[in-house]
Design an enzyme around this catalytic site. Structure first.
Site, PDB file in Angstrom:
ATOM      1  N   ASP A   1       0.965  -1.179  -0.053  1.00 45.55           N
ATOM      2  CA  ASP A   1      -0.046   0.002   0.157  1.00 45.55           C
ATOM      3  C   ASP A   1       1.022   1.021  -0.176  1.00 45.55           C
ATOM      4  O   ASP A   1       2.106   1.096   0.107  1.00 45.55           O
ATOM      5  CB  ASP A   1      -0.845   0.068   1.142  1.00 45.55           C
ATOM      6  CG  ASP A   1      -0.221   0.012   2.628  1.00 45.55           C
ATOM      7  OD1 ASP A   1       0.914   0.382   2.680  1.00 45.55           O
ATOM      8  OD2 ASP A   1      -0.894  -0.139   3.418  1.00 45.55           O
TER       9      ASP A   1
ATOM     10  N   ASP B   1      -8.039  -7.542  -0.136  1.00 47.28           N
ATOM     11  CA  ASP B   1      -7.154  -7.839   0.977  1.00 47.28           C
ATOM     12  C   ASP B   1      -7.842  -7.126   2.240  1.00 47.28           C
ATOM     13  O   ASP B   1      -8.744  -6.367   2.205  1.00 47.28           O
ATOM     14  CB  ASP B   1      -5.851  -6.905   0.855  1.00 47.28           C
ATOM     15  CG  ASP B   1      -5.980  -5.550   1.296  1.00 47.28           C
ATOM     16  OD1 ASP B   1      -5.734  -5.014   2.465  1.00 47.28           O
ATOM     17  OD2 ASP B   1      -6.749  -4.762   0.431  1.00 47.28           O
TER      18      ASP B   1
END
Length: 377
Positions: free
Chosen positions: A92, A271
């Site tokens: 991320d 996720d």
């Protein structure tokens, strides 16, 4: 990175495809276990491969930047080498952590200044520094730096935030074009659609992101407190606009039911920390529903943890009574088995979803299974 779309379900927008990276293939739809600090908490990398059968995992830019730091990361040769994981990795951008540190950060055009949750030291994340850190981590898929607006947000706040995210994205694209990977494998940039729960903003953002022509695209800013129907509506709106020939990643979602519903709306990648975090508290996902393994009713329950057809490896085929006992006596093996079970459950779920998409039975299968997945046992 390449994406091949093999089949789209006739009755829904569910898709089956393959993402090819320099570290291997990813069969979609896929769930990606979250490895915040260079580890999926409590799970050995061999177990991720053999028991969970994970195809790709996540690393967290914010946390890895603070510890162990990029000097150590680069000396190790990147996260793959550092943690001894030879499969694909996605990182991320740190944007969500900045969002979660609302009381510790300040957002400007340059980026986000924040105070470390560890020692209070001040740091700046910008589009360029976020991507530079992700270059040092060496993930196969890297995320554009964005601002995730809170829920609820006013239309003006969400709109201003969206435009800031778009300006930051242009800087991310420039940085990726003018810099090079550090460890000899390619890195693919995924932009992120924002816009809160406002359909007009989401449409505008999805069109802007699609026009950037990056290898894949993500939908952010959901699962932050909005009603579930809003999540599903916004997800479908975005998927209808984002290009079909590129993978779509819905960030931070969600429960097993959420995942199946969003697969049906066209999402390829997911996720979430729920399967591992909830496992450590004794919440177990099964085809019959969700059970709290700490409850006394499981003391003499000698059936398997999940009564579905045995798809878990032998190492995970324990009884509910045994797992209940491990939690009652505070044995470390309890949360470990629970984490392995939940992650394996998620991976089996998306694997079967793929099979159902390919054989044409996905819609009926999903509709029959979702009510069970949401039931508390």
């Amino acid at each position: 990175m390449q994406f091949s779309l093999h089949h789209t379900d006739d009755k829904t927008d569910a898709r089956a495809g393959t993402i090819t990276t320099d570290h291997g293939e990813i069969k979609t739809p896929i769930f990606m276990p979250v490895g915040t600090l260079g580890t999926v908490k409590g799970v050995h990398q061999a177990e991720l491969k053999e028991a969970v059968r994970a195809q790709i995992i996540l690393g967290n830019t914010y946390h890895l930047y603070l510890r162990p730091g990029m000097e150590t990361m680069e000396a190790a040769g990147g996260l793959h080498q550092f943690m001894n994981w030879d499969g694909p990795i996605l990182t991320d951008s740190g944007g969500y952590q900045v969002f979660s540190l609302a009381h510790r950060r300040k957002i400007t055009e340059e980026g986000a200044t924040f105070a470390s949750h560890i020692d209070g030291s001040k740091h700046l994340f910008s589009p360029e520094s976020s991507l530079g850190i992700q270059r040092s981590i060496g993930a196969d898929i890297v995320m554009a730096f964005d601002e995730c607006p809170p829920y609820p947000s006013t239309h003006k706040y969400a709109e201003d935030s969206m435009h800031l995210t778009h300006r930051w994205l242009e800087r991310c694209v420039t940085f990726m074009r003018e810099s090079q990977p550090k460890y000899g494998h390619s890195q693919a940039l995924f932009p992120i659609v924002q816009g809160g729960s406002y359909d007009d903003l989401r449409k505008q953002s999805a069109e802007f992101i699609a026009a950037q022509d990056q290898p894949g695209n993500a939908i952010g800013g959901l699962s932050v407190g909005e009603p579930i129907p809003d999540m599903y509506r916004v997800t479908k709106l975005c998927c209808d606009i984002l290009p079909k020939e590129k993978p779509r990643y819905l960030m931070g979602v969600g429960t097993p039911a959420n995942i199946l519903e969003c697969i049906s709306r066209g999402v390829d990648m997911f996720d979430c920390v729920l399967p591992s975090r909830n496992a450590r508290h004794g919440l177990i996902y099964t085809r019959e529903g969700i059970l709290n393994i700490k409850n006394a009713r499981w003391r003499n329950a000698f059936e398997p943890i999940d009564s579905a057809p045995a798809s878990a490896p032998t190492s995970l085929q324990h009884t509910r009574a045994y797992l209940h006992h491990l939690f009652r006596v505070n044995e470390l093996l309890g949360p470990q088995i629970a984490t392995l079970h939940n992650l394996n459950f998620y991976l089996n779920l998306v694997t079967e979803a793929r099979e159902r998409i390919l054989d044409g039975s996905f819609g009926e299968w999903k509709d029959a299974l979702v009510p069970n997945l949401e039931r508390k046992l």
